[in-house]
Scaffold this motif. Structure first.
Motif, short mmCIF file in Angstrom:
data_model
loop_
_atom_site.label_atom_id
_atom_site.label_comp_id
_atom_site.label_asym_id
_atom_site.label_seq_id
_atom_site.Cartn_x
_atom_site.Cartn_y
_atom_site.Cartn_z
N GLN A 48 -3.07 7.16 -0.97
CA GLN A 48 -1.90 6.61 -1.64
C GLN A 48 -1.53 5.23 -1.10
OE1 GLN A 48 0.40 8.71 -4.26
NE2 GLN A 48 -0.22 6.60 -4.63
N VAL A 49 -1.55 5.09 0.21
CA VAL A 49 -1.24 3.80 0.82
C VAL A 49 -2.33 2.78 0.49
CG1 VAL A 49 -0.94 2.56 3.00
CG2 VAL A 49 0.11 4.80 2.69
N GLY A 50 -3.58 3.20 0.56
CA GLY A 50 -4.68 2.28 0.26
C GLY A 50 -4.71 1.87 -1.20
N GLY A 51 -4.37 2.79 -2.11
CA GLY A 51 -4.39 2.48 -3.53
C GLY A 51 -3.30 1.51 -3.94
N VAL A 97 -9.95 3.68 -0.87
CA VAL A 97 -10.03 4.46 -2.11
C VAL A 97 -11.45 4.49 -2.68
CG1 VAL A 97 -7.60 4.34 -2.75
CG2 VAL A 97 -9.09 2.48 -3.42
N THR A 98 -12.38 4.89 -1.82
CA THR A 98 -13.79 4.94 -2.22
C THR A 98 -14.21 6.34 -2.61
OG1 THR A 98 -14.26 3.11 -0.72
CG2 THR A 98 -16.14 4.35 -1.53
N GLY A 99 -14.18 7.26 -1.65
CA GLY A 99 -14.57 8.63 -1.97
C GLY A 99 -15.90 9.07 -1.41
N LEU A 100 -16.64 8.16 -0.76
CA LEU A 100 -17.86 8.56 -0.08
C LEU A 100 -17.48 9.43 1.12
CD1 LEU A 100 -19.93 5.24 -0.12
CD2 LEU A 100 -20.36 7.29 -1.48
N ILE A 143 -3.49 12.52 -7.61
CA ILE A 143 -3.32 11.34 -6.74
C ILE A 143 -4.66 10.69 -6.45
CG2 ILE A 143 -2.63 10.58 -4.43
CD1 ILE A 143 -0.44 12.70 -4.49
N SER A 144 -5.66 11.51 -6.15
CA SER A 144 -6.98 10.99 -5.81
C SER A 144 -7.58 10.20 -6.97
CB SER A 144 -7.90 12.14 -5.43
OG SER A 144 -9.21 11.66 -5.14
N ASN A 145 -7.48 10.72 -8.18
CA ASN A 145 -8.12 10.05 -9.32
C ASN A 145 -7.30 8.88 -9.85
OD1 ASN A 145 -10.74 11.51 -10.19
ND2 ASN A 145 -9.34 13.19 -9.74
N PHE A 146 -5.97 8.97 -9.81
CA PHE A 146 -5.17 7.81 -10.24
C PHE A 146 -5.42 6.63 -9.32
CE2 PHE A 146 -1.26 5.25 -9.88
CZ PHE A 146 -1.25 4.72 -11.16
N ASN A 147 -5.59 6.89 -8.04
CA ASN A 147 -5.88 5.83 -7.08
C ASN A 147 -7.37 5.51 -7.00
OD1 ASN A 147 -3.26 5.06 -5.51
ND2 ASN A 147 -3.19 7.28 -5.70
N ASN A 148 -8.14 6.09 -7.93
CA ASN A 148 -9.58 5.81 -8.02
C ASN A 148 -10.32 6.11 -6.73
OD1 ASN A 148 -10.31 3.30 -10.51
ND2 ASN A 148 -8.69 4.81 -10.52
N ILE A 203 -24.47 -0.82 -12.61
CA ILE A 203 -23.89 -2.03 -13.21
C ILE A 203 -22.39 -1.85 -13.42
CG2 ILE A 203 -23.83 -3.47 -15.28
CD1 ILE A 203 -26.84 -2.98 -15.58
N LEU A 204 -22.00 -0.70 -13.96
CA LEU A 204 -20.58 -0.42 -14.19
C LEU A 204 -19.82 -0.39 -12.86
CD1 LEU A 204 -20.81 2.38 -16.93
CD2 LEU A 204 -20.14 -0.01 -17.25
N MET A 205 -20.43 0.15 -11.82
CA MET A 205 -19.79 0.18 -10.51
C MET A 205 -19.58 -1.23 -9.98
SD MET A 205 -21.28 3.45 -8.34
CE MET A 205 -22.96 2.81 -8.22
N PHE A 206 -20.59 -2.07 -10.11
CA PHE A 206 -20.51 -3.43 -9.59
C PHE A 206 -19.41 -4.21 -10.30
CE2 PHE A 206 -21.88 -7.91 -9.30
CZ PHE A 206 -21.96 -8.03 -7.92
N ILE A 207 -19.27 -4.03 -11.62
CA ILE A 207 -18.20 -4.70 -12.36
C ILE A 207 -16.85 -4.15 -11.93
CG2 ILE A 207 -17.18 -5.11 -14.64
CD1 ILE A 207 -20.04 -4.91 -15.77
N GLY A 208 -16.74 -2.83 -11.89
CA GLY A 208 -15.54 -2.19 -11.34
C GLY A 208 -14.33 -2.22 -12.25
N ALA A 209 -13.17 -2.20 -11.61
CA ALA A 209 -11.89 -2.11 -12.31
C ALA A 209 -11.32 -3.50 -12.59
CB ALA A 209 -10.91 -1.27 -11.48
N SER A 210 -10.01 -3.62 -12.64
CA SER A 210 -9.35 -4.89 -12.96
C SER A 210 -8.48 -5.35 -11.80
CB SER A 210 -8.50 -4.73 -14.22
OG SER A 210 -9.32 -4.31 -15.31
N PRO A 211 -8.15 -6.65 -11.75
CA PRO A 211 -7.33 -7.17 -10.65
C PRO A 211 -5.97 -6.48 -10.57
CG PRO A 211 -8.34 -8.97 -11.89
CD PRO A 211 -8.59 -7.71 -12.67
N GLY A 212 -5.47 -6.34 -9.34
CA GLY A 212 -4.16 -5.73 -9.15
C GLY A 212 -4.14 -4.24 -9.40
N SER A 213 -5.33 -3.61 -9.35
CA SER A 213 -5.43 -2.18 -9.62
C SER A 213 -5.78 -1.44 -8.33
CB SER A 213 -6.50 -1.91 -10.68
OG SER A 213 -7.79 -2.13 -10.14
N THR A 214 -6.02 -0.13 -8.47
CA THR A 214 -6.43 0.68 -7.33
C THR A 214 -7.94 0.69 -7.17
OG1 THR A 214 -6.47 2.68 -8.69
CG2 THR A 214 -4.41 2.17 -7.57
N GLY A 215 -8.67 0.03 -8.07
CA GLY A 215 -10.12 0.06 -8.07
C GLY A 215 -10.74 -1.16 -7.41
N GLY A 216 -12.07 -1.13 -7.29
CA GLY A 216 -12.80 -2.22 -6.64
C GLY A 216 -13.74 -2.92 -7.59
#
Length: 449
Positions: A85-88, A60-63, A170-175, A301-314
């Motif tokens: 969806q599976v990865g998220g 769920v990167t997007g590059l 789907i793409s944005n909810f799964n980040n 900096i915001l990218m490195f911090i990222g999302a929260s545990p148990g989420s679809t983000g990194g």
């Protein structure tokens, strides 16, 4: 779930199964994208580009090395969307959900796998949580799809608008950050559109705060309290969102290539979106290469911090960031304990947060160094930005990805994989056996600072 019943597999550490599972999904996705039916030219992607795209979708990167909308057929886009969806949600969540539908019993080993997959603190009630995860996901993605489809219907045929609504929801909810707008434009044409901006920001935020937090919010009316974890996630996420929006608004206000030509509403919406998307979605309404260096630095900096545990983000996660800030504050104030929301944080949690942060930083530094060799002549900030985006599974790019050398693509593939499954999970997966030392060494003192 039959595969989990294999004796050899069951004997593996949960982290090893998760790493292996993600790797197998990526390889399968890559194979499907090499098929002639996957691309509009009827030739399929090269194996390296297919593997890159599959890794980016599963993690769920997007590059992207090729434009999603203009390169892939409906089949290819469906493969990418399925991988997202599976990865998220995690392949273990999918396996468990279908096992429950078939009436199969979820074993203790499988519950432990789910706990590891969702980064949950306990496996008690984990199956119930998985059921709710799917309910939350279906409802949120459905609402997002409808709202986006309504807006897109003003710009394209209705059937196409429905499909675009579903894909981008789907793409944005799964980040993930994949889009179908063509020519790597992402959502830049909707920078001043309140509906698209707000809906996508909500999708990204809900996907990024984590399913445990969403479940506690859902249960709040009944239990009338939330855990320390949820408090930290909500406060840290809110603080980063507000600070990011304000700083980006200030840094880009007079930039003729981004905010300056926009109305005041457009400036606010553009700043808001660009503050939300590094956490860790990857879509954008402002053209990334046109941003000022100050904004690019804040974004990194915001990218490195990222999302929260148990989420679809990194990223290293909001709780890691908050814990380390709490530790710094305690040291400055001369206090022995780290206190957050009137609760003492255990030392093993602080050590883990420090390990995650340092591991992530080392990955970004090493990958950046290697990319300066493989992508000789490229702008250094562009390389640092790309490495950070890959590790944090964000997907924002200054334009380096399509021009990567084969070795550079392999480096980014490995970085995205490491960022998704987590530095600690990989470390545990490659460790044959974890154990405590049979004795303690004498204490030693060193000077710090």
């Amino acid at each position: 779930m039959n595969i989990l019943k294999n004796k050899r597999l069951v004997s593996l550490d949960p982290s090893k199964i998760l790493v292996t599972g993600f790797a197998l999904i990526i390889v399968l996705g890559g194979f499907l994208l090499t098929l002639p039916i996957a691309t509009k030219d009827g030739e399929g992607l090269s194996w390296l580009n297919a593997l890159f795209t599959s890794t980016s979708a599963t993690c769920v990167t997007g590059l992207v090395v090729v434009d999603t909308g203009s390169t892939f057929t409906l089949f290819g886009q469906f493969v990418i969307l399925s991988l997202i969806q599976v990865g998220g949600l995690g392949f273990m969540s999918f396996a468990t959900f279908f096992a429950v539908l078939l009436g199969k019993r979820i074993t203790l080993k499988e519950r432990l796998l789910l706990q590891e997959s969702l980064n949950n603190m306990t496996f008690a009630g984990i199956v119930k949580l998985v059921k709710r995860i799917f309910i939350f996901t279906i409802l949120i993605e459905l609402i997002g799809s409808v709202l986006l489809a309504i807006r897109f219907s003003f710009d394209m045929p209705f059937k196409r608008a429905i499909y675009f609504g579903i894909f981008h929801s789907i793409s944005n909810f799964n980040n993930a950050g994949f889009d179908l707008m063509g020519e790597f434009r992402s959502l830049t044409r909707y920078v001043e559109d309140p509906l698209v901006t707000i809906v996508v920001c909500i999708l990204i935020t809900l996907g990024g705060i984590g399913f445990i937090v969403m479940n506690e919010i859902y249960e709040y009316k009944r239990i009338r309290r939330v855990s320390l974890h949820t408090k930290i996630v909500l406060w840290t996420s809110g603080l980063l969102l507000v600070l990011g929006t304000i700083l980006i608004f200030i840094f880009e206000f007079n930039n003729p290539k981004t905010l300056q030509p926009l109305s005041m509403t457009g400036k606010i919406l553009g700043s808001l979106y660009q503050s939300v998307t590094p956490r860790t979605a990857g879509s954008n309404t402002l053209n990334i290469p046109d941003l000022t260096q100050s904004t690019l630095f804040i974004t990194a900096i915001l990218m490195f911090i990222g999302a929260s545990p148990g989420s679809t983000g990194g990223g290293i996660k909001t709780t890691t960031f908050a814990t380390l800030l709490g530790a710094v504050r305690s040291q400055i104030k001369g206090k022995e304990d780290v206190i957050l929301f009137k609760r003492r944080i255990m030392y093993d949690t602080i050590y883990k947060a420090l390990t995650v942060m340092v591991s992530g930083l080392l990955i970004v530094v090493v990958v950046t160094l290697l990319l300066t060799i493989t992508e000789h002549g490229k702008n250094f900030l562009m390389i640092v930005f790309e490495a950070t985006s890959a590790f944090a599974t964000v997907g924002l790019s200054m334009g380096l990805t399509p021009d990567l050398t084969p070795i550079g693509k392999i480096l980014i593939i490995l970085t995205m994989f490491a960022g998704r499954v987590g530095p600690l999970t990989i470390a545990f997966a490659v460790t044959l056996r974890r154990h405590s030392d049979p004795f303690k060494h004498p204490k030693g003192k060193i000077m710090i600072g």
